[in-house]
Write an enzyme that holds these catalytic residues in place. Structure first.
Site, PDB file in Angstrom:
ATOM      1  NE  ARG A  50    -129.120  78.525  -8.419  1.00  0.00           N
ATOM      2  CZ  ARG A  50    -130.415  78.823  -8.319  1.00  0.00           C
ATOM      3  NH1 ARG A  50    -130.848  79.542  -7.300  1.00  0.00           N
ATOM      4  NH2 ARG A  50    -131.271  78.411  -9.221  1.00  0.00           N
ATOM      5  CG  ASP A  52    -127.833  80.476 -15.239  1.00  0.00           C
ATOM      6  OD1 ASP A  52    -128.189  80.364 -14.057  1.00  0.00           O
ATOM      7  OD2 ASP A  52    -127.569  81.568 -15.784  1.00  0.00           O
ATOM      8  CE1 TYR A 113    -119.813  80.319 -15.153  1.00  0.00           C
ATOM      9  CE2 TYR A 113    -119.105  81.936 -13.517  1.00  0.00           C
ATOM     10  CZ  TYR A 113    -119.881  80.842 -13.871  1.00  0.00           C
ATOM     11  OH  TYR A 113    -120.713  80.273 -12.942  1.00  0.00           O
ATOM     12  NE  ARG A 198    -126.912  82.096 -21.279  1.00  0.00           N
ATOM     13  CZ  ARG A 198    -128.118  81.615 -20.955  1.00  0.00           C
ATOM     14  NH1 ARG A 198    -128.351  81.191 -19.718  1.00  0.00           N
ATOM     15  NH2 ARG A 198    -129.073  81.573 -21.854  1.00  0.00           N
TER      16      ARG A 198
END
Length: 256
Positions: A50, A52, A113, A198
């Site tokens: 997933r 966001d 990421y 994040r």
């Protein structure tokens, strides 16, 4: 027959990967497009993870199943049809057959990421860069980031109300690098929690700006409390850049 989709998407117009009621998602668009093009009532698409709302994926895999077998030309034709049919924010690089039990999510070995912080205001890279008026201390941030490899419970960097069995992740790489006017944070792990990257970036920036010490960063991890960590930086500057598989376990020929 099970097939893998290799794709990328700009997450700006979507509420993440996962299908959500009353909100557009990448998964929903792909399922609807495949079903229409292949004249099926519903083709379910399972993603490698997933992302966001607003997060991008430069490297993403998903799988779906069909009763019929498509040859190489048929797969290329389907790829081209999808690219013509899908919105401009989604591109399909490749579609290829995999072993019957190959799974886009569970067979992924690790994911990477990258988060981009611009230290020079640039109207042409906004909003895919998070602009900082000050330049943080990269050395201090990297000293704190190295602690991520020594810990495995990241409750402090996860959304509170999330459906996971545990908050254990194995981080194998976490580093800031200055590339031109961009500070790029790269992090690799076997899995990520919702909002994790994040929240980590926001907390590491606090270290870089002197609001927190490196030992404070470790204490935040130890407390396992999201309220103790820093802010979650904006989603638009976050990219999933690599998903790694043991390809011989997925496909017969390691051509991908």
């Amino acid at each position: 027959m099970r097939y893998f989709l290799h794709l990328a998407y700009n997450g700006a117009p979507f509420f993440g990967w996962q299908v959500q009621p009353d909100h557009p998602s990448v998964q929903e668009v792909l399922e609807r497009s495949l079903s229409l093009l292949l004249h099926q009532e519903h083709i379910a698409v399972t993603g490698c993870g997933r992302t966001d709302t607003g997060v991008h994926a430069a490297d993403y895999y998903a799988h779906f199943e069909l009763e019929e077998t498509l040859d190489t030309e048929g797969l290329k034709r389907l790829r081209d049809q999808l690219n013509s049919f899908l919105p401009k924010e989604i591109v399909i690089f490749n579609i290829f057959p995999v072993k019957p039990r190959a799974h886009a999510r569970f067979d992924a070995v690790e994911r990477t990421y990258q988060y981009f912080v611009s230290i020079r205001k640039n109207p042409f890279t906004f909003p895919q860069r998070y602009f900082s008026f000050r330049t943080p201390d990269i050395e201090r941030m990297n000293e704190a980031a190295a602690l991520l490899l020594e810990n495995e419970d990241f409750t402090s960097f996860s959304k509170v109300h999330t459906q996971v069995n545990n908050f254990i992740c194995h981080v194998t790489h976490a580093q800031w690098v200055l590339e031109g006017d961009d500070l790029v944070f790269t992090i690799t792990a076997n899995r990520f929690l919702r909002n994790m990257v994040r929240a980590i970036v926001g907390t590491l920036l606090d270290v870089g700006f002197g609001k927190l010490s490196v030992s404070d960063f470790q204490n935040i991890i130890n407390q396992k409390d999201r309220c103790k960590a820093g802010i979650s930086v904006p989603a638009g500057a976050l990219f999933l850049t690599n998903v790694r598989y043991n390809w011989p376990e997925i496909i017969e020929d390691n051509d991908e």
